[in-house]
Design a protein around this motif. Structure first.
Motif, PDB file in Angstrom:
ATOM      1  N   GLY A 229       0.549   9.876   7.716  1.00 35.82           N
ATOM      2  CA  GLY A 229      -0.349  10.538   6.776  1.00 35.82           C
ATOM      3  C   GLY A 229      -0.681   9.687   5.557  1.00 35.82           C
ATOM      4  O   GLY A 229      -0.872  10.198   4.457  1.00 35.82           O
ATOM      5  N   GLU A 230      -0.778   8.368   5.762  1.00 38.96           N
ATOM      6  CA  GLU A 230      -1.074   7.466   4.639  1.00 38.96           C
ATOM      7  C   GLU A 230      -2.575   7.188   4.569  1.00 38.96           C
ATOM      8  O   GLU A 230      -3.240   7.081   5.590  1.00 38.96           O
ATOM      9  CB  GLU A 230      -0.315   6.145   4.823  1.00 38.96           C
ATOM     10  CG  GLU A 230       1.192   6.325   4.786  1.00 38.96           C
ATOM     11  CD  GLU A 230       1.957   5.073   5.207  1.00 38.96           C
ATOM     12  OE1 GLU A 230       3.172   5.054   5.010  1.00 38.96           O
ATOM     13  OE2 GLU A 230       1.342   4.132   5.747  1.00 38.96           O
ATOM     14  N   GLN A 231      -3.080   7.059   3.350  1.00 41.03           N
ATOM     15  CA  GLN A 231      -4.510   6.772   3.158  1.00 41.03           C
ATOM     16  C   GLN A 231      -4.736   5.263   3.178  1.00 41.03           C
ATOM     17  O   GLN A 231      -5.168   4.679   2.195  1.00 41.03           O
ATOM     18  CB  GLN A 231      -4.991   7.338   1.818  1.00 41.03           C
ATOM     19  CG  GLN A 231      -4.654   8.802   1.594  1.00 41.03           C
ATOM     20  CD  GLN A 231      -5.497   9.705   2.471  1.00 41.03           C
ATOM     21  OE1 GLN A 231      -6.709   9.666   2.401  1.00 41.03           O
ATOM     22  NE2 GLN A 231      -4.852  10.508   3.311  1.00 41.03           N
ATOM     23  N   ARG A 232      -4.416   4.652   4.288  1.00 41.91           N
ATOM     24  CA  ARG A 232      -4.557   3.201   4.404  1.00 41.91           C
ATOM     25  C   ARG A 232      -5.433   2.886   5.619  1.00 41.91           C
ATOM     26  O   ARG A 232      -5.564   3.696   6.517  1.00 41.91           O
ATOM     27  CB  ARG A 232      -3.182   2.539   4.584  1.00 41.91           C
ATOM     28  CG  ARG A 232      -2.243   2.783   3.418  1.00 41.91           C
ATOM     29  CD  ARG A 232      -0.811   2.422   3.786  1.00 41.91           C
ATOM     30  NE  ARG A 232      -0.617   0.992   3.972  1.00 41.91           N
ATOM     31  CZ  ARG A 232       0.505   0.475   4.479  1.00 41.91           C
ATOM     32  NH1 ARG A 232       1.513   1.258   4.859  1.00 41.91           N
ATOM     33  NH2 ARG A 232       0.632  -0.837   4.620  1.00 41.91           N
ATOM     34  N   VAL A 233      -5.982   1.684   5.602  1.00 37.67           N
ATOM     35  CA  VAL A 233      -6.885   1.282   6.678  1.00 37.67           C
ATOM     36  C   VAL A 233      -6.413  -0.056   7.250  1.00 37.67           C
ATOM     37  O   VAL A 233      -5.956  -0.929   6.506  1.00 37.67           O
ATOM     38  CB  VAL A 233      -8.338   1.135   6.156  1.00 37.67           C
ATOM     39  CG1 VAL A 233      -9.287   0.790   7.303  1.00 37.67           C
ATOM     40  CG2 VAL A 233      -8.791   2.415   5.457  1.00 37.67           C
ATOM     41  N   ALA A 234      -6.531  -0.187   8.545  1.00 30.97           N
ATOM     42  CA  ALA A 234      -6.236  -1.462   9.198  1.00 30.97           C
ATOM     43  C   ALA A 234      -7.546  -2.147   9.555  1.00 30.97           C
ATOM     44  O   ALA A 234      -8.454  -1.513  10.094  1.00 30.97           O
ATOM     45  CB  ALA A 234      -5.396  -1.241  10.443  1.00 30.97           C
ATOM     46  N   VAL A 235      -7.626  -3.413   9.218  1.00 35.85           N
ATOM     47  CA  VAL A 235      -8.838  -4.191   9.468  1.00 35.85           C
ATOM     48  C   VAL A 235      -8.495  -5.358  10.383  1.00 35.85           C
ATOM     49  O   VAL A 235      -7.551  -6.100  10.115  1.00 35.85           O
ATOM     50  CB  VAL A 235      -9.428  -4.732   8.146  1.00 35.85           C
ATOM     51  CG1 VAL A 235     -10.645  -5.619   8.419  1.00 35.85           C
ATOM     52  CG2 VAL A 235      -9.792  -3.584   7.207  1.00 35.85           C
ATOM     53  N   CYS A 236      -9.239  -5.495  11.464  1.00 36.37           N
ATOM     54  CA  CYS A 236      -9.069  -6.697  12.274  1.00 36.37           C
ATOM     55  C   CYS A 236     -10.383  -7.457  12.302  1.00 36.37           C
ATOM     56  O   CYS A 236     -11.462  -6.866  12.157  1.00 36.37           O
ATOM     57  CB  CYS A 236      -8.608  -6.377  13.691  1.00 36.37           C
ATOM     58  SG  CYS A 236      -9.718  -5.339  14.641  1.00 36.37           S
ATOM     59  N   THR A 237     -10.277  -8.748  12.431  1.00 35.27           N
ATOM     60  CA  THR A 237     -11.460  -9.584  12.570  1.00 35.27           C
ATOM     61  C   THR A 237     -11.410 -10.255  13.930  1.00 35.27           C
ATOM     62  O   THR A 237     -10.334 -10.535  14.463  1.00 35.27           O
ATOM     63  CB  THR A 237     -11.513 -10.654  11.464  1.00 35.27           C
ATOM     64  OG1 THR A 237     -10.275 -11.361  11.464  1.00 35.27           O
ATOM     65  CG2 THR A 237     -11.730 -10.033  10.101  1.00 35.27           C
TER      66      THR A 237
END
Lengths: 359, 326
Positions: free
Chosen positions: A153-161
């Motif tokens: 329930g964390e307001q975090r985002v994972a970004v991949c390139t």
């Protein structure tokens, strides 16, 4: 005829290659010229860093190195949009994004200079993934990170390139597919630089855009001018906000061009024309933002000269720190393999140390 | 105290650890509502919810890579490969990332994850459902490879695998999933991940094995005993890292060793044990080391599979050859 589904892909661009606005509705962040100058300065320092890296490799002081020349707007745009608590899962040339997040040039040099300590980021977020060489595999790490955020329930985002070539990999499809199925806070950025070593974009896939792959997975999808940092940043801001608020993931295709060789071990003259590269230089992302900043009186030749000198001095310092870093002791190859070295391996470790001491 | 089969012990260990540690999650194909095709995860989704027992899309690569991502970001995932024959798409993520994450980041990131897979032949399954491929993982640095052979060891070793800070490949011998029940207290007591288990003491020959083959090996020891031959039986249980000392101590006593496994012979894990015996126990040996293994063929479809798997007769004959040699 009945239609099961229709779709379209938006193409986003704010600045033309000359740095002139192509639309009026500029995003809010562009009003903060200090911030825009900060982005520009990082694009420049990324390029100075890259030039220095290639020089190091050519003089035998670095192993094979993957250049980021031409990707500065895409990479800095990605890095600058993210929060520190977000997670970045890069491939292996997104230095602009990583420098923004605190990775030090000396760490990049260490990694390409043959030392695992380059992956042990000191100032960047400790949770960021290290460079991922097996193409596309990092997309699933980002999906896993996004799943962890959802579970907790964390307001975090994972970004991949990922590159245009990497978007052909099953790992990429798998990552965006589970992100759609599980509504994960994942942003996958395809940095489409037109060339996967020697294989051009046109024979990488039959899809009209790479962005539309996101639609197939149930994600938002957009194509942006990857040489226009304002477009990259706007698409990133929107994608991150949606992901953070539980509205789902996004695939962004940033259309750019790999102005250099694939790596220092490659010779791009074997498979593409000088004319094509020359034409691509007219869309140089650094030149474009500089022209726009100068039109806003936020930048000039004097500032350019001063900043470049500062970057040179910074990189010299980083290079010196790298060159002064002694190789790890031989037992380092054992000491990070497991949390605790199994007894079965202790003997091999002792052997390696003894050999080193000449026994 | 519960009388449970090996597979019920797996379920019990998963439930125990999920209740104890909120970071433990289970993911795979059909692990949720269906409780897994072998029912290893039965009841877990009801108990722990869809956020912690996750039915994934049908893509092994996705399961493996997402497991790496979860583990590197603070979770303790237990991934299921539905069959060991479907684990191959997972190998890139396991070898290139799970196994080397800690090493390549100098300890900054790690992958405390478990990959469970039903393993081995002998259940009349379709093609690709009967492989013994543990040796493909024992050669990968950074992994642990575990193969329980009884309900109590399945429970204790799985607890240990989940609690271990590094990636563990946990192969479950499906042929003996429901072979017998055993009293296994649900006490949360883990077993060590770095020891072999001596299942039967003996003085004439050491029989070394793992997984479902423990069944035939113990039966062979019975048959040998009936003929006055005393066989010691060792269940290796954790292949990597290998507790060679326990095997060596046994061979010092018996002077003879027969290694039994159902994987193909050449470069199977038995070869590693035989090589270490040659290196370190040459002068303790009274006879050449024997291997009773699968042939260097694919495990045949099920009409012939029992002819491929090591039998009690083959094990007994090999043990007798070592006795005849000295």
């Amino acid at each position: 005829m009945s239609i099961a589904a229709t779709f379209e892909i938006e193409y986003l661009q704010y600045l033309d290659p000359e740095g002139k606005p192509v639309r009026k509705d500029f995003p809010e962040f562009t009003r903060d010229l200090d911030h825009m100058v900060e982005l520009y300065k990082l694009m420049v320092s990324t390029r100075v860093f890259d030039t220095k890296s290639i020089a190091l490799q050519r003089t035998g002081k670095l192993g094979t190195y993957a250049s980021c020349l031409g990707h500065e707007a895409a990479h800095v745009g990605i890095g600058s949009a993210m929060r520190r608590e977000d997670v970045l899962a890069p491939s292996y040339r997104e230095y602009g994004a990583q420098l923004y997040r605190g990775v030090q040039p000396r760490e990049v040099y260490l990694y390409w200079g043959g030392d695992e300590r380059g992956n042990d980021f000191q100032n960047a977020p400790k949770h960021d993934f290290a460079w991922s060489v097996p193409i596309g595999t990092q997309c699933l790490h980002a999906a896993g990170a996004a799943l962890a955020f959802k579970i907790r329930g964390e307001q975090r985002v994972a970004v991949c390139t990922i590159g245009d070539g990497g978007s052909s990999k099953g790992d990429f499809y798998g990552a965006i597919n589970i992100a759609g199925a599980q509504n994960l806070p994942l942003v996958a950025v395809i940095v489409n630089n037109q060339w996967a070593i020697s294989v051009p974009r046109r024979i990488q896939t039959g899809a009209k855009t790479l962005a539309q792959k996101g639609l197939a997975a149930g994600l938002f999808a957009i194509q942006v001018d990857g040489n226009d940092i304002i477009a990259v940043r706007k698409a990133m801001d929107d994608a991150l906000a949606r992901a953070r608020s539980g509205q789902g993931g996004t695939v962004i295709e940033a259309v750019t061009y790999r102005l250099g060789d694939h790596t220092t071990a490659d010779d791009a003259r074997r498979y593409r024309s000088e004319a094509e590269v020359k034409e691509a230089w007219t869309r140089d992302p650094v030149k474009r933002l500089r022209a726009w900043l100068e039109s806003k009186k936020a930048w000039d030749a004097k500032k350019e000269e001063a900043w470049k000198a500062e970057c040179e001095a910074w990189m010299d310092e980083e290079v010196n720190a790298y060159l002064k870093t002694r190789a790890q002791p031989v037992e380092a190859m054992f000491d990070y393999l497991y949390a605790e070295l199994p007894a079965d391996l202790a003997q091999q470790r002792e052997q390696a140390i003894a050999l080193e001491r000449g026994h | 105290m519960a009388q449970v089969t090996l597979i019920e012990a797996v379920t019990m260990a998963l439930a125990h650890e999920m209740a104890r540690d909120p970071s433990v999650v289970v993911l795979g194909e059909d692990v949720g509502v269906n409780g897994g095709v072998f029912r290893a995860t039965v009841g877990l989704q009801e108990k722990f919810g869809e956020l912690r027992v996750i039915d994934t899309p049908l893509d092994e690569t996705t399961i493996a890579g997402v497991t790496v991502g979860l583990a590197a970001q603070g979770m303790k995932p237990v991934a299921e490969a539905q069959f060991e024959g479907f684990i191959y798409p997972m190998m890139e993520q396991i070898a290139c990332h799970a196994a080397r994450m800690r090493n390549r980041t100098r300890g900054r990131l790690s992958v405390p994850a478990v990959w469970r897979a039903p393993w081995g032949g002998g259940i009349h399954a379709p093609e690709h459902h009967s492989e013994a491929n543990e040796h493909l993982f024992t050669n990968i640095p950074g992994l642990r490879v575990v193969l329980p052979s009884s309900p109590s060891r399945a429970y204790g070793l799985l607890l240990a695998a989940i609690r271990d800070p590094d990636p563990v490949i946990f192969f479950e011998p499906k042929r003996i999933y429901r072979q017998y029940k055993e009293e296994v207290p649900d006490d949360g007591e883990a077993l060590p991940l770095d020891v072999c288990f001596v299942l039967r003491d003996g003085t004439d020959v050491t029989l070394v094995t793992w997984g479902a083959q423990v069944k035939e090996t113990l039966e062979a020891a019975d048959a040998l005993a009936a003929e006055g031959i005393s066989a010691e039986v060792i269940d290796v249980a954790t292949l990597k890292p290998l507790d060679f000392d326990t095997i060596h101590e046994s061979v010092k006593k018996t002077g003879r060793c027969v290694i039994v496994h159902e994987a193909p012979r050449t470069a199977g894990f038995g070869a590693e044990i035989a090589a270490r015996l040659a290196e370190q126990a040459m002068y303790d040996l009274l006879a050449p080391v024997e291997r009773v293994t699968g042939y260097d063929t694919h495990i045949p479809l099920f009409r012939l599979e029992m002819k491929y798997l090591p039998s009690v007769e083959r094990i007994v004959a090999a043990a007798k050859r070592t006795l005849a040699a000295s």
